[in-house]
Design an enzyme around this catalytic site. Sequence first.
Site, PDB file in Angstrom:
ATOM      1  CB  CYS A 110       0.658  -2.360   5.101  1.00  0.00           C
ATOM      2  SG  CYS A 110       0.471  -2.935   6.818  1.00  0.00           S
ATOM      3  N   GLY A 111       2.728   0.059   6.180  1.00  0.00           N
ATOM      4  CA  GLY A 111       3.216   0.494   7.529  1.00  0.00           C
ATOM      5  C   GLY A 111       3.513  -0.458   8.514  1.00  0.00           C
ATOM      6  CB  THR A 112       1.770  -2.919  11.284  1.00  0.00           C
ATOM      7  OG1 THR A 112      -0.161  -3.212  10.747  1.00  0.00           O
ATOM      8  CG2 THR A 112       1.707  -1.291  11.957  1.00  0.00           C
ATOM      9  N   GLY A 113       2.511  -3.730   8.783  1.00  0.00           N
ATOM     10  CA  GLY A 113       3.266  -5.319   7.580  1.00  0.00           C
ATOM     11  C   GLY A 113       1.763  -6.038   8.664  1.00  0.00           C
ATOM     12  CB  ILE A 114      -0.363  -6.131  11.505  1.00  0.00           C
ATOM     13  CG1 ILE A 114       0.283  -6.147  12.261  1.00  0.00           C
ATOM     14  CG2 ILE A 114      -1.971  -5.902  11.959  1.00  0.00           C
ATOM     15  CD1 ILE A 114       0.597  -5.300  13.804  1.00  0.00           C
ATOM     16  N   GLY A 115      -1.550  -5.749   8.504  1.00  0.00           N
ATOM     17  CA  GLY A 115      -2.675  -5.477   7.695  1.00  0.00           C
ATOM     18  C   GLY A 115      -2.903  -6.207   6.754  1.00  0.00           C
ATOM     19  CG  HIS A 175      10.652 -24.805  11.766  1.00  0.00           C
ATOM     20  ND1 HIS A 175      10.636 -24.546  12.696  1.00  0.00           N
ATOM     21  CD2 HIS A 175      11.597 -25.483  10.976  1.00  0.00           C
ATOM     22  CE1 HIS A 175      12.269 -24.975  13.291  1.00  0.00           C
ATOM     23  NE2 HIS A 175      12.385 -25.525  12.488  1.00  0.00           N
ATOM     24  CG  ASN A 176       5.752 -21.855   9.742  1.00  0.00           C
ATOM     25  OD1 ASN A 176       6.283 -20.798  10.376  1.00  0.00           O
ATOM     26  ND2 ASN A 176       5.138 -22.609  10.595  1.00  0.00           N
ATOM     27  CG  HIS A 198       9.220 -28.457  10.283  1.00  0.00           C
ATOM     28  ND1 HIS A 198       8.642 -27.856  11.808  1.00  0.00           N
ATOM     29  CD2 HIS A 198      10.277 -29.029  10.524  1.00  0.00           C
ATOM     30  CE1 HIS A 198       9.467 -27.791  12.782  1.00  0.00           C
ATOM     31  NE2 HIS A 198      10.470 -28.153  12.009  1.00  0.00           N
ATOM     32  NE  ARG A 202       4.149 -29.319  15.025  1.00  0.00           N
ATOM     33  CZ  ARG A 202       5.746 -29.610  15.681  1.00  0.00           C
ATOM     34  NH1 ARG A 202       6.941 -29.122  14.542  1.00  0.00           N
ATOM     35  NH2 ARG A 202       5.547 -30.185  16.169  1.00  0.00           N
ATOM     36  CG  ASP A 254      -0.570   0.448   2.805  1.00  0.00           C
ATOM     37  OD1 ASP A 254       1.251   0.378   2.503  1.00  0.00           O
ATOM     38  OD2 ASP A 254      -1.229   0.296   3.318  1.00  0.00           O
ATOM     39  CG  HIS A 255      -0.824   4.531   1.355  1.00  0.00           C
ATOM     40  ND1 HIS A 255      -1.652   3.960   1.894  1.00  0.00           N
ATOM     41  CD2 HIS A 255      -0.762   5.135   2.651  1.00  0.00           C
ATOM     42  CE1 HIS A 255      -2.230   4.070   2.742  1.00  0.00           C
ATOM     43  NE2 HIS A 255      -1.584   5.104   3.506  1.00  0.00           N
TER      44      HIS A 255
END
Length: 143
Positions: A64-69, A97-98, A133, A136, A7-8
């Site tokens: 994004c700004g935090t990477g969370i959204g 692992h993932n 792994h 899981r 994003d921006h």
Amino acid sequence: MIAIGSDHGGYALKQEIMAYLDKEGLEYKDYGCYSEASCDYPEFGHAVAHAVADGECERGIIICGTGIGISISANKVKGIRAALCGDCFSAQMTREHNDANILALGARVVGAGLAVKIVDTFLHTEFSGDERHARRIAKIEEI
């Protein structure tokens, strides 16, 4: 092929990462955004996630700004395992692992130098293939 999108808030860091990918000779496709004008991260998280889930691209990078959204948005797409990483150890472990197929970064959290090292680690670390792994990951995919 690597899918990349932001994003921006992640636009400037995306430019730094694309310069690294160019320098390394790694092919990528930019799914936007294309400026620092305000926009909505779900559009770009979904675009990258669909490119990876549909097999158009092997891995993705979203910012994004935090990477969370943007990581939450990408993880809504079936088959996507987007991991938000702020250090190289996490990037290594999420691949080993993932078998994470998308790396999420927070442009307001990590600087460009560290972000490039995280990207490098993510792209050059393979899934371990260990049975525990894989078991899981299969359970995650069933959800």
